[in-house]
Scaffold this motif. Sequence first.
Motif, PDB file in Angstrom:
ATOM      1  N   UNK A  87      -3.736  -5.526   1.872  1.00  0.00           N
ATOM      2  CA  UNK A  87      -3.154  -4.633   2.869  1.00  0.00           C
ATOM      3  C   UNK A  87      -2.027  -3.761   2.358  1.00  0.00           C
ATOM      4  N   UNK A  88      -1.406  -4.118   1.249  1.00  0.00           N
ATOM      5  CA  UNK A  88      -0.301  -3.323   0.700  1.00  0.00           C
ATOM      6  C   UNK A  88      -0.878  -2.115  -0.037  1.00  0.00           C
ATOM      7  N   UNK A  89      -1.401  -1.176   0.733  1.00  0.00           N
ATOM      8  CA  UNK A  89      -2.185  -0.078   0.170  1.00  0.00           C
ATOM      9  C   UNK A  89      -1.346   0.928  -0.599  1.00  0.00           C
ATOM     10  N   UNK A  90      -0.024   0.863  -0.462  1.00  0.00           N
ATOM     11  CA  UNK A  90       0.819   1.826  -1.165  1.00  0.00           C
ATOM     12  C   UNK A  90       0.664   1.689  -2.679  1.00  0.00           C
ATOM     13  N   UNK A  91       0.248   0.502  -3.134  1.00  0.00           N
ATOM     14  CA  UNK A  91       0.049   0.283  -4.563  1.00  0.00           C
ATOM     15  C   UNK A  91      -1.427   0.070  -4.899  1.00  0.00           C
ATOM     16  N   UNK A 158       5.471  -2.387  16.926  1.00  0.00           N
ATOM     17  CA  UNK A 158       5.141  -3.537  17.768  1.00  0.00           C
ATOM     18  C   UNK A 158       6.117  -4.677  17.611  1.00  0.00           C
ATOM     19  N   UNK A 159       7.262  -4.408  16.968  1.00  0.00           N
ATOM     20  CA  UNK A 159       8.292  -5.410  16.768  1.00  0.00           C
ATOM     21  C   UNK A 159       9.401  -5.197  17.795  1.00  0.00           C
ATOM     22  N   UNK A 160       9.776  -6.207  18.553  1.00  0.00           N
ATOM     23  CA  UNK A 160      10.791  -6.019  19.596  1.00  0.00           C
ATOM     24  C   UNK A 160      12.173  -5.770  19.004  1.00  0.00           C
ATOM     25  N   UNK A 161      12.773  -4.660  19.407  1.00  0.00           N
ATOM     26  CA  UNK A 161      14.120  -4.327  18.928  1.00  0.00           C
ATOM     27  C   UNK A 161      15.122  -5.410  19.306  1.00  0.00           C
ATOM     28  N   UNK A 162      14.898  -6.080  20.422  1.00  0.00           N
ATOM     29  CA  UNK A 162      15.811  -7.124  20.870  1.00  0.00           C
ATOM     30  C   UNK A 162      15.862  -8.310  19.914  1.00  0.00           C
ATOM     31  N   UNK A 163      14.839  -8.442  19.076  1.00  0.00           N
ATOM     32  CA  UNK A 163      14.802  -9.539  18.103  1.00  0.00           C
ATOM     33  C   UNK A 163      15.033  -9.031  16.684  1.00  0.00           C
ATOM     34  N   UNK A 164      15.741  -7.924  16.565  1.00  0.00           N
ATOM     35  CA  UNK A 164      15.948  -7.296  15.253  1.00  0.00           C
ATOM     36  C   UNK A 164      16.671  -8.186  14.262  1.00  0.00           C
ATOM     37  N   UNK A 165      17.439  -9.156  14.739  1.00  0.00           N
ATOM     38  CA  UNK A 165      18.124 -10.062  13.816  1.00  0.00           C
ATOM     39  C   UNK A 165      17.144 -10.816  12.932  1.00  0.00           C
ATOM     40  N   UNK A 166      15.904 -10.875  13.326  1.00  0.00           N
ATOM     41  CA  UNK A 166      14.903 -11.619  12.570  1.00  0.00           C
ATOM     42  C   UNK A 166      14.205 -10.773  11.498  1.00  0.00           C
ATOM     43  N   UNK A 167      14.454  -9.445  11.506  1.00  0.00           N
ATOM     44  CA  UNK A 167      13.739  -8.614  10.524  1.00  0.00           C
ATOM     45  C   UNK A 167      14.524  -7.426   9.995  1.00  0.00           C
ATOM     46  N   UNK A 209       1.175  -0.211  20.923  1.00  0.00           N
ATOM     47  CA  UNK A 209       1.858  -0.198  19.632  1.00  0.00           C
ATOM     48  C   UNK A 209       0.837  -0.270  18.498  1.00  0.00           C
ATOM     49  N   UNK A 210       1.304  -0.049  17.288  1.00  0.00           N
ATOM     50  CA  UNK A 210       0.406   0.027  16.132  1.00  0.00           C
ATOM     51  C   UNK A 210      -0.260  -1.310  15.865  1.00  0.00           C
ATOM     52  N   UNK A 211       0.478  -2.415  15.925  1.00  0.00           N
ATOM     53  CA  UNK A 211      -0.127  -3.724  15.674  1.00  0.00           C
ATOM     54  C   UNK A 211      -1.297  -3.965  16.610  1.00  0.00           C
ATOM     55  N   UNK A 212      -1.108  -3.695  17.905  1.00  0.00           N
ATOM     56  CA  UNK A 212      -2.179  -3.925  18.887  1.00  0.00           C
ATOM     57  C   UNK A 212      -3.403  -3.072  18.591  1.00  0.00           C
ATOM     58  N   UNK A 228       0.439  -4.998   6.151  1.00  0.00           N
ATOM     59  CA  UNK A 228       0.564  -3.600   6.563  1.00  0.00           C
ATOM     60  C   UNK A 228       1.762  -3.429   7.491  1.00  0.00           C
ATOM     61  N   UNK A 229       1.944  -4.367   8.400  1.00  0.00           N
ATOM     62  CA  UNK A 229       3.095  -4.312   9.303  1.00  0.00           C
ATOM     63  C   UNK A 229       4.399  -4.354   8.521  1.00  0.00           C
ATOM     64  N   UNK A 230       4.475  -5.265   7.550  1.00  0.00           N
ATOM     65  CA  UNK A 230       5.677  -5.351   6.720  1.00  0.00           C
ATOM     66  C   UNK A 230       5.890  -4.056   5.940  1.00  0.00           C
ATOM     67  N   UNK A 231       4.811  -3.473   5.440  1.00  0.00           N
ATOM     68  CA  UNK A 231       4.907  -2.225   4.690  1.00  0.00           C
ATOM     69  C   UNK A 231       5.454  -1.096   5.558  1.00  0.00           C
ATOM     70  N   UNK A 232       4.984  -0.990   6.783  1.00  0.00           N
ATOM     71  CA  UNK A 232       5.479   0.046   7.690  1.00  0.00           C
ATOM     72  C   UNK A 232       6.973  -0.126   7.941  1.00  0.00           C
ATOM     73  N   UNK A 233       7.408  -1.361   8.102  1.00  0.00           N
ATOM     74  CA  UNK A 233       8.836  -1.624   8.324  1.00  0.00           C
ATOM     75  C   UNK A 233       9.644  -1.296   7.083  1.00  0.00           C
TER      76      UNK A 233
END
Length: 397
Positions: A87-91, A158-167, A209-212, A228-233
């Motif tokens: 999924x890490x298509x950038x490379x 698709x990541x909740x901003x309210x839980x941003x401390x986790x990412x 959202x993109x994940x869905x 892919x989700x991690x790559x977008x972030x």
Amino acid sequence: MTEAISYEDAWARTDKFEPPALFEELRRERPLARMTYPDGHVGWIATSHELVRQVLGDPRFSHNLEIGHFPVTKYGGPVPQFPAMPGMFIHMDPPEQTRFRKLLTKEFTSRGVARLAPVIEAAAAEQIAELRSRGSSADLLEEFAKPFVLRVLAPLIGLPYSERDRFAEAPAVMNDPFGDAQASMAAFQQVGAFIHEIIAGKKAEPGDDIISRLIASGELTDEELGNITALLLFAGFETTEGALAVGIFALLHHTEQLAALRADPSKIDEAVEEILRYVTVNQYEIFRTALEDLELGGETVKKGETVTVSLPAANRDPAKFGCPADLDLGRDTAGHVAFGYGVHQCLGQNLARLQLKIGLLALIEAFPGLRLAVPANEVPLRTKGSVFSVKSLPVSW
């Protein structure tokens, strides 16, 4: 053979806006120069606008990390060669890269991104309100650029901003060239675990959202989807907040250009393109490896040799841009390579442009007296690492 420069010479950025001075000499005398990489590989570095676009647009060059040589160190040593994670298509190279990228292209078209303008404007307004509540001074990196960009990017993915401390801190930890490898791995695993929690939730209850939408496509494994989700972030957060923070810094330093933009805000689109060219925050980790012997810039690049391309140097090439060391918001910036070039050109560039446009306008309209709170030479810089930025941006109004 002309003596090779060291990769450390290409890191020697000390000025708040200028790329390493060496690049001017190289562009003039050796636009394709020999360079010794951290692992001892003797490859090349390209510094002219023409050669940079040529390398990035040539399918005979690969972005495969199993054959490439990193032009930077990480965690105190060379980066080993390794296969791209699923999924890490950038490379990855086409056609593998194309399969993944096509799934996301429709998410970032000009028309699709334009529909996000009200969301981005609301995020900017919320962050401006927070700035006002804190008085008459702030660190615009931590109190505007970072949270504003994340308010938009996280829910879009698709990541909740309210839980941003986790990412939210993971990209900085992982991209710190002087950091600790174990801390980086722990950060990646922590974010990965969180993302897979989110994926499980979206399977049960999809959102807008993109994940869905990627789940609904049915074309990805959970591992591919997570990566892919991690790559977008990781790719979308630090680059955009860095460009926004340094762009604000550049305007506050070049007060005549800021005054011109205040006088005619309708020029914001042109201003954003010039700021992107001028600050070019993607600086060190753009490289490709030759899949066969080929001619480039009057030199023979042999199969297996890695060519690093300097986007900051290309965007300061006087053969392409007149008086390139000047910030000129009225300049014709067509052809700048701040987002790269070719099949790996930044997928999210339309979103980044809109965030920069709305964020900059919101700031200068909300704070007519916005100014640096310290002399420009005292603003701490983040000159090493993949993204050029500031460590903080003290301002007052």
